[in-house]
Scaffold this motif. Structure first.
Motif, PDB file in Angstrom:
ATOM      1  N   UNK A  15      16.898   5.755 -20.259  1.00 24.74           N
ATOM      2  CA  UNK A  15      15.860   6.102 -19.283  1.00 24.74           C
ATOM      3  C   UNK A  15      16.167   7.420 -18.571  1.00 24.74           C
ATOM      4  N   UNK A  16      15.099   8.188 -18.316  1.00 21.00           N
ATOM      5  CA  UNK A  16      15.174   9.409 -17.522  1.00 21.00           C
ATOM      6  C   UNK A  16      14.002   9.396 -16.529  1.00 21.00           C
ATOM      7  N   UNK A  17      14.297   9.260 -15.255  1.00 22.21           N
ATOM      8  CA  UNK A  17      13.246   9.246 -14.233  1.00 22.21           C
ATOM      9  C   UNK A  17      12.725  10.664 -14.033  1.00 22.21           C
ATOM     10  N   UNK A  18      11.424  10.811 -13.975  1.00 19.54           N
ATOM     11  CA  UNK A  18      10.818  12.146 -13.859  1.00 19.54           C
ATOM     12  C   UNK A  18       9.730  12.159 -12.798  1.00 19.54           C
ATOM     13  N   UNK A  19       9.068  13.311 -12.671  1.00 16.13           N
ATOM     14  CA  UNK A  19       7.905  13.485 -11.786  1.00 16.13           C
ATOM     15  C   UNK A  19       8.200  13.099 -10.341  1.00 16.13           C
ATOM     16  N   UNK A  20       8.976  13.947  -9.685  1.00 18.66           N
ATOM     17  CA  UNK A  20       9.331  13.715  -8.285  1.00 18.66           C
ATOM     18  C   UNK A  20       8.343  14.389  -7.336  1.00 18.66           C
ATOM     19  N   UNK A  21       7.102  14.554  -7.793  1.00 24.45           N
ATOM     20  CA  UNK A  21       6.111  15.237  -6.986  1.00 24.45           C
ATOM     21  C   UNK A  21       5.762  14.559  -5.679  1.00 24.45           C
ATOM     22  N   UNK A  22       5.920  13.254  -5.614  1.00 26.59           N
ATOM     23  CA  UNK A  22       5.596  12.523  -4.387  1.00 26.59           C
ATOM     24  C   UNK A  22       6.842  12.164  -3.596  1.00 26.59           C
ATOM     25  N   UNK A  23       7.984  12.679  -4.008  1.00 25.33           N
ATOM     26  CA  UNK A  23       9.244  12.259  -3.400  1.00 25.33           C
ATOM     27  C   UNK A  23       9.362  12.716  -1.952  1.00 25.33           C
ATOM     28  N   UNK A  24      10.195  12.006  -1.212  1.00 23.11           N
ATOM     29  CA  UNK A  24      10.463  12.343   0.189  1.00 23.11           C
ATOM     30  C   UNK A  24      11.947  12.622   0.351  1.00 23.11           C
ATOM     31  N   UNK A  25      12.256  13.604   1.184  1.00 20.58           N
ATOM     32  CA  UNK A  25      13.623  13.982   1.518  1.00 20.58           C
ATOM     33  C   UNK A  25      13.911  13.563   2.957  1.00 20.58           C
ATOM     34  N   UNK A  26      15.178  13.621   3.387  1.00 16.35           N
ATOM     35  CA  UNK A  26      15.505  13.198   4.754  1.00 16.35           C
ATOM     36  C   UNK A  26      14.666  13.867   5.833  1.00 16.35           C
ATOM     37  N   UNK A  27      14.292  15.140   5.629  1.00 15.39           N
ATOM     38  CA  UNK A  27      13.518  15.846   6.665  1.00 15.39           C
ATOM     39  C   UNK A  27      12.087  15.324   6.792  1.00 15.39           C
ATOM     40  N   UNK A  28      11.672  14.455   5.864  1.00 18.81           N
ATOM     41  CA  UNK A  28      10.324  13.902   5.945  1.00 18.81           C
ATOM     42  C   UNK A  28      10.275  12.579   6.707  1.00 18.81           C
ATOM     43  N   UNK A  29      11.418  12.095   7.130  1.00 17.70           N
ATOM     44  CA  UNK A  29      11.449  10.865   7.919  1.00 17.70           C
ATOM     45  C   UNK A  29      10.910  11.123   9.320  1.00 17.70           C
ATOM     46  N   UNK A  30      10.214  10.150   9.879  1.00 13.49           N
ATOM     47  CA  UNK A  30       9.719  10.276  11.234  1.00 13.49           C
ATOM     48  C   UNK A  30      10.820  10.005  12.250  1.00 13.49           C
ATOM     49  N   UNK A  31      10.476  10.122  13.514  1.00 19.41           N
ATOM     50  CA  UNK A  31      11.459   9.863  14.573  1.00 19.41           C
ATOM     51  C   UNK A  31      11.973   8.427  14.550  1.00 19.41           C
ATOM     52  N   UNK A  32      11.211   7.540  13.932  1.00 16.29           N
ATOM     53  CA  UNK A  32      11.626   6.146  13.826  1.00 16.29           C
ATOM     54  C   UNK A  32      12.489   5.885  12.594  1.00 16.29           C
ATOM     55  N   UNK A  33      12.800   6.962  11.839  1.00 18.42           N
ATOM     56  CA  UNK A  33      13.611   6.811  10.648  1.00 18.42           C
ATOM     57  C   UNK A  33      12.845   6.284   9.452  1.00 18.42           C
ATOM     58  N   UNK A  34      11.511   6.227   9.549  1.00 13.17           N
ATOM     59  CA  UNK A  34      10.675   5.693   8.476  1.00 13.17           C
ATOM     60  C   UNK A  34       9.783   6.791   7.898  1.00 13.17           C
ATOM     61  N   UNK A  35       9.235   6.519   6.730  1.00 17.94           N
ATOM     62  CA  UNK A  35       8.259   7.408   6.111  1.00 17.94           C
ATOM     63  C   UNK A  35       6.861   6.962   6.512  1.00 17.94           C
ATOM     64  N   UNK A  36       5.918   7.919   6.538  1.00 24.27           N
ATOM     65  CA  UNK A  36       4.574   7.574   7.014  1.00 24.27           C
ATOM     66  C   UNK A  36       3.467   8.061   6.092  1.00 24.27           C
ATOM     67  N   UNK A  37       3.786   8.750   5.007  1.00 26.17           N
ATOM     68  CA  UNK A  37       2.760   9.238   4.102  1.00 26.17           C
ATOM     69  C   UNK A  37       2.353   8.130   3.145  1.00 26.17           C
ATOM     70  N   UNK A  38       1.063   7.799   3.139  1.00 23.64           N
ATOM     71  CA  UNK A  38       0.551   6.786   2.226  1.00 23.64           C
ATOM     72  C   UNK A  38       0.258   7.438   0.889  1.00 23.64           C
ATOM     73  N   UNK A  39       1.086   7.144  -0.108  1.00 27.40           N
ATOM     74  CA  UNK A  39       0.898   7.775  -1.404  1.00 27.40           C
ATOM     75  C   UNK A  39       1.446   6.876  -2.494  1.00 27.40           C
TER      76      UNK A  39
END
Length: 460
Positions: A151-175
């Motif tokens: 297996x090779x995981x690909x297509x990281x177009x929707x990925x989130x990095x640490x700087x995308x976390x909110x102040x609550x430490x969670x992600x908020x983009x619905x995708x």
């Protein structure tokens, strides 16, 4: 990239060969490293098209994500470069096809084979999580299989990095893709990227073992209701161990869902398990790694002699949102239809959308179940002139406190449609439009809603 003399094009140390794929934003070519003879895939993106569609930020996120990752079960970015007219990504060549194709050809996989692939999937995904990368669009189409069956995981177009976390430490983009999306992602309350990826891995495991989706329905509302409830049947003919694992992964309450560490300790998972280790240079400083690969200049074909090199870090820079998969699709559906979730009451949604559209000069017509937004873009008040812009707006109920808003452009200028959507989303306090258009919001890749069984909310 073929020169006028018929010779193959050159890209630094690479000789470009046949085209593997082509789309609206560029093409993918097979390439051979002239020194080692190793084969690679090169994505060649047209900068003018990328910039005209305002997806340059998306490129930055893809690169910023891939340059962090060096693992046997993740597609590897080897080099990046940019000229005045092109963006180049030299990637690992994976020529065994998609996991989706393997499942489709066999119907379902033997449990032993499914376990081996699932072990590799978990190894790759957990490695990404350790690096602070959350994929957010895991599905069989985004998991490649090489000729050795790995297996090779690909297509990281929707990925989130640490700087995308909110102040609550969670992600908020619905995708993500509808059938694979975790229930908490739909609720607009923030979610743990690791747990949502685990849910998607569970859906993939189910498909490998059973041959069809655990959550599926033509009606998007019914589909999401099934996901919220975890409403699926796990066949009794599966072994007790994998039945237990599937139930613990496809747990709709993320607080009760099995964690990555618990998956790796699960009895079924551990059978014949051989962990995959990251590559040796995994701990190299990523910027030094990229800088090293920019020592060689790019040699364009004769018709592009005037290519001007830019600094690689101008390209990487700030990451915001990215979906490279859209570059190679026949049509980017997000340019004509978007959907997003909202917790605003239906009456408020219709009122706010009407106010936003009216202030932009649109005429708003309230119908039985939708809003019709029109505008004569010729600037004429002559009633004989046909309306040159038309958008339909509908609201669907997922639960008593969660709704889906759908904006569909029937015809008109894409740029004006984008401005309208930006204004509506801003006034509703939902995602920025670069995130919505760049992340293919929920259900964008469904062909349509089943209007016969879905019950839209009345606008009057």
């Amino acid at each position: 990239m073929v020169s006028r003399g018929g010779a193959r094009g050159l890209l630094g140390a690479y000789e470009l060969g046949r085209t593997l794929g082509e789309g609206n934003f560029g093409k993918v070519k097979q390439a051979r490293h002239r020194g080692s003879g190793a084969q690679f895939a090169v994505k060649i993106l047209d900068r003018a098209r990328v910039e005209s569609q305002r997806v340059d930020d998306q490129i930055r996120r893809e690169i910023a994500t891939l340059k962090l990752l060096a693992h046997p079960n993740v597609v590897r970015l080897h080099e990046i470069a940019a000229s005045k007219t092109k963006i180049y990504m030299v990637l690992e060549l994976v020529n065994g096809g998609e996991l989706f194709d393997r499942i489709a050809s066999k119907g379902k996989l033997p449990e032993q084979e499914a376990r081996r692939l699932f072990q590799q999937l978990i190894d790759g995904v957990s490695y990404c999580h350790e690096k602070g990368v959350y994929h957010r669009d895991l599905k069989p189409e985004n998991v490649l299989v090489d000729r050795k069956g790995n297996i090779k995981i690909s297509d990281f177009g929707l990925s989130a990095l640490p700087q995308h976390l909110g102040n609550d430490g969670l992600l908020h983009t619905t995708c993500g893709s509808p059938n694979y999306i975790a229930p908490e992602v739909l609720q607009n309350r923030g979610y743990d990227g690791s747990l949502s990826d685990i849910w998607s891995c569970g859906v993939i495991l189910y498909i490998m073992l059973v041959g069809y989706l655990p959550f599926d329905d033509r009606n998007i509302v019914v589909l999401y209701q099934k996901i919220f409830k975890g409403d699926t049947q796990i066949p009794e003919w599966l072994s007790p161990g994998v039945q237990n694992l599937l139930r613990r992964i496809l747990e709709p309450n993320p607080m009760k869902r099995i964690t990555m560490a618990e998956i790796k300790a699960h009895e079924w998972f551990l059978e014949d398990y051989v962990p995959a280790l990251p590559y040796d240079n995994d701990d190299e400083d990523s910027e030094l790694y990229i800088a090293h690969h920019f020592k060689e200049k790019i040699s364009e074909a004769p018709e592009d002699k005037t290519t001007h090199q830019i600094n690689a870090f101008q390209l990487i820079g700030m990451a915001s949102s990215l979906d490279l998969s859209g570059f190679f699709e026949e049509e980017d559906v997000s340019l004509r239809k978007i959907r997003f979730t909202s917790t605003h009451p239906p009456e408020d949604l219709f009122d706010k959308i009407e106010n936003s559209a009216s202030e932009m000069g649109f005429h708003v017509h309230r119908g039985h179940s939708k809003l019709k937004l029109t505008r004569n873009c010729n600037g004429s008040v002559n009633q004989k002139n046909p309306v040159s812009f038309l958008v339909w707006t509908e609201v669907f109920e997922l639960s008593p406190s969660l709704y889906v808003v759908e904006l569909t452009k029937s015809h008109g200028d894409p740029a004006l449609y984008r401005q309208l959507c930006e204004r509506i989303c801003s006034d509703l306090g939902v995602l920025k439009m670069d995130q919505i258009f760049g992340t293919r919001p929920i259900a964008d890749d469904l062909a349509s809603l089943d209007k016969r069984s879905a019950t839209p909310l009345v606008a009057l």
